[in-house]
Each structure stands twice: as structure tokens, then as C-alpha cells.
Design a protein around this motif. Structure first.
Motif, PDB file in Angstrom:
ATOM      1  N   VAL A 191       0.837  -1.206   0.000  1.00 19.78           N
ATOM      2  CA  VAL A 191       0.000   0.000   0.000  1.00 19.78           C
ATOM      3  C   VAL A 191       0.870   1.254   0.000  1.00 19.78           C
ATOM      4  N   ALA A 192       1.931   1.264   0.795  1.00 20.62           N
ATOM      5  CA  ALA A 192       2.821   2.424   0.848  1.00 20.62           C
ATOM      6  C   ALA A 192       3.511   2.636  -0.499  1.00 20.62           C
ATOM      7  N   GLN A 193       3.899   1.542  -1.138  1.00 14.64           N
ATOM      8  CA  GLN A 193       4.539   1.642  -2.448  1.00 14.64           C
ATOM      9  C   GLN A 193       3.577   2.215  -3.482  1.00 14.64           C
ATOM     10  N   GLN A 194       2.333   1.732  -3.449  1.00 10.96           N
ATOM     11  CA  GLN A 194       1.343   2.262  -4.379  1.00 10.96           C
ATOM     12  C   GLN A 194       1.062   3.734  -4.099  1.00 10.96           C
ATOM     13  N   ARG A 195       0.957   4.098  -2.823  1.00 11.14           N
ATOM     14  CA  ARG A 195       0.671   5.481  -2.467  1.00 11.14           C
ATOM     15  C   ARG A 195       1.773   6.411  -2.971  1.00 11.14           C
TER      16      ARG A 195
END
Length: 389
Positions: free
Chosen positions: A258-262
Motif C-alpha cells: 500500500v505504501a509503495q502504491q501510495r
């Protein structure tokens, strides 16, 4: 009629986005045609309705069909045999029957271009959504009309075509046979068809919608695709970020992805109109799943991409040609002046563009890349530029 071209890296869900976009536009009241370019029925799998080479109503207001490359190639080759009948008979060649003709490499691309032209010129629809191949193949496909027209003009220039009555005489004087009239006629017909495709791509109602999954690989693919679209002079409408994961607490195993996508989404929003499509936890199938993606339908507005020339002779003695190239890097750029043309290489893409008339009387004085724009300086040639008192 507006045209929306959908492409992205392989495996990004571009067919799902194309189907969801067409469905959203149809539900908003636009008479929509969804055109698939895959040989297999990938559209049917997403829509939940089999899609063949003939039009089928996939939903109220939404018609879908696939390109039939085989039939188009058979028709073209049969017509070519008919026009060259005398030459084939003279050589004693036996003709190919339509039933034994299969498509050759390149025939599928020409069939897609023909289908794109015919669909865009139809008055039965308000919006054409095209599910193009993955971005590298799609960009090569979109470059084909301009490049083929250039080859035709170099190999069979219309201005050198001799009058029909003088061709035998000129052939004897030259000592070599001149190209047959049917060859010029075929080239002129093909040039007209390619010009119609170019007109569709250059229309202010045509745009490219990119599709990618947020992440390092998706970011690289989007940068490259954006650069290729810009070099072709096409307009990017939006970027659809697919399979976006829901926010989670820090203890979940999803926290890292999720952090990578964000992070990728934040970077994309600086230069694109980003529309996230949520991960449904399964492959979307049917109109209900497509509606749940909440994809934008038809583009809100139109417009064209300008490559303007500014006159700075009074200040610096030069004219400057501005080429917007988002995502370009200095070490991947190359420029070559060839007569009245400029060969522009940007990353893996190359385009040969004719110079504006004013710049043909100038010499290249340098170039600079700043803020995603390539500025090329041209200095007027005193021997060609009109003199002023």
C-alpha cells in the motif's frame, strides 16, 4: 465523434479499463462503440458477453466488436490480384483463392488502422473506445500511418508520375521500364486511406488514456509511454491506476504494498490526471464488476497538442521551436537535421517530422531540455531569409 485510445503495459488491465470506460460512457448517455484489437475474445471475457467480429450489444447504448484481420487481408490481396491481372497472366502466375489466403505479418496492424478509421468516421456513435495492444506495440501502430505515407512519397512520388500516354515513350527513352500505372493508382489509394487515419489521430476529439498498476515497474512504463505519446503529437487524457489496494493499518502485511502504491500515485498526480480503480479482490467479470471500478467515461474536453514556434529574432536573433516531451531525459535525446526534416529520437522512440516553413530557411543553432520541453533554436540563413532595410 470522439475517439479514446486505451493502452498500457502488458498485464495492466487495459482491456478491463477499456470495457469499463465504454460502459460508463454508455450509461452516461453516449452511443458508444468498443473496438477490440486482440485476436482472442478478451473483451467478451470481461463484459460477460461473447464479442465477435460483428457488432453485438454488450449493454444498453454499448456496442462491441473485434477487428477481423483475416477478412480484410483476403479482400485486399484479392483486389490487388485483380488490378495486376495482366501482369500475372503475362508471367503465367496462378492466382490465390480467398480460401487459401492467410494474414501475413503487418496485415493485422493495417486491419486495426482501417477499422479505427471506419469506426471513427461512422455517424452511428458518439464515442469510439479502442482497446489497443500493450503500449510498445500500440505506439508503433499509431506511428504506422505517418511512416508509411513518407515511404510512399519517397518511393513513388506523385509529382514524378508521367502521363499515361507518354509512359511507353519515356520508357523507351530511359531504357528501363517505368512503374506501371496501377502501381501509382494503388499507392495513391493507400495514401488516401492512411491520410484518413492520420486525420482521426490528429482530431481534437481524439485522446490517449494510459493504464498502469502503481509501482516501480508501472512508473517506468508510464514514463516511457507518456514520452512516446507526446512525440507522436497525441494528447493524453488521463491515467487509470489499476488494482489499487485499500488503506490498511501498519501491522497488516498489506502495509508495504500500500505504501509503495501510495508513493507512485503521489508522483503520478504531479503530472497526470490520475483515476484510481480499486482492487476488487478478483478479476472483474461482467457489467456489475466494471461499474464497481467507477472509471471515468468520455473525456471531458478536447484539444490538440501544439508545437509552437516563437520569434525571438529581435532579442536573440533566433526562432525557437517548442516540443513538449514529458518524461524525456537529456542522455536519451538526439536530433538530426535532414534537409527540410528533423529526426527526433527520444528514448526508444524516433520520429521524422517536417520543419515548419519558416524554419526551413534556418540553420540549427542549438537545443535545450527544460521542464519536459525541448526547445530547438534556429538561426535564419542570410542567403535564404528575406532581407530587410
Amino acid at each position: 465523434m470522439r475517439t479514446l485510445l486505451i493502452t498500457g503495459p502488458g498485464g495492466s488491465g487495459r482491456t478491463t479499463v477499456a470495457a469499463g470506460t465504454a460502459l460508463a460512457a454508455a450509461r452516461a448517455g453516449a452511443r458508444t462503440l468498443l473496438l477490440g484489437t486482440d485476436r482472442t475474445d478478451t473483451l467478451g471475457a470481461v463484459l460477460g458477453t461473447p464479442v465477435g467480429t460483428g457488432p453485438v450489444e454488450a449493454a444498453p447504448g454499448l456496442t462491441a466488436r473485434r477487428v477481423d484481420a483475416d477478412a480484410g487481408f483476403r479482400a485486399d490481396l484479392t483486389a490487388l490480384q485483380d488490378r495486376a491481372a495482366s501482369a500475372l497472366d503475362l508471367l503465367g502466375a496462378s492466382r490465390l483463392e480467398p480460401e487459401e489466403i492467410g494474414p501475413l505479418p503487418g496485415a493485422e496492424e493495417l486491419a486495426v488502422l482501417r477499422a479505427l478509421r471506419d469506426a471513427a468516421l461512422s455517424e452511428a456513435y458518439d464515442l469510439l473506445v479502442v482497446d489497443l495492444p500493450p503500449a510498445p506495440q500500440a505506439l508503433a501502430l499509431l506511428a504506422l500511418p505517418e511512416e508509411l505515407r513518407r515511404y510512399l512519397r519517397r518511393l513513388l512520388p506523385p509529382e514524378r508520375q508521367a502521363a499515361r500516354a507518354l509512359r511507353p515513350v519515356l520508357g523507351r527513352l530511359a531504357g528501363v521500364p517505368l512503374p506501371a500505372q496501377w502501381l501509382y493508382d494503388t499507392a495513391a489509394r493507400l495514401d488516401l486511406q492512411l491520410a484518413a487515419v492520420e486525420a482521426v489521430l490528429a482530431d481534437r476529439g481524439t485522446a490517449v488514456r494510459l493504464v498502469a498498476e502503481p509501482g516501480p515497474a508501472g512508473a517506468d512504463a508510464v514514463r516511457t509511454a507518456t514520452l512516446g505519446v507526446a512525440l507522436r503529437g497525441l494528447r493524453t487524457d488521463a491515467l487509470i491506476a489499476t488494482r489499487v489496494l485499500p488503506e490498511s493499518d501498519g501491522d497488516s502485511w498489506l502495509a508495504g504494498p500500500v505504501a509503495q502504491q501510495r508513493k507512485t500515485l503521489d508522483e503520478w498526480r504531479q503530472s497526470h490526471d490520475v483515476h484510481p480503480a480499486a482492487h476488487l479482490g478478483r478479476d472483474p467479470r461482467g457489467t456489475d464488476d466494471l461499474a464497481a471500478l467507477a472509471l471515468p467515461g468520455a473525456p471531458a474536453g478536447g484539444g490538440t497538442v501544439d508545437w509552437p514556434v516563437t520569434d525571438r529574432r529581435a532579442d536573440d536573433g533566433v526562432l525557437v521551436w517548442h516540443l513538449p516531451l514529458p518524461g524525456a531525459r537529456r542522455d536519451e535525446l538526439d536530433l538530426i537535421r535532414r534537409g527540410d526534416e528533423l529526426v527526433v529520437t527520444a528514448g526508444p522512440f524516433r520520429r521524422i517530422v517536417p520543419l515548419p516553413s519558416a524554419l526551413r530557411r534556418c540553420t540549427v543553432d542549438g537545443a535545450a531540455l527544460r521542464e519536459d520541453e525541448l526547445s530547438i533554436r534556429f538561426r535564419p540563413d542570410p542567403q535564404l531569409w528575406p532581407r530587410t532595410r
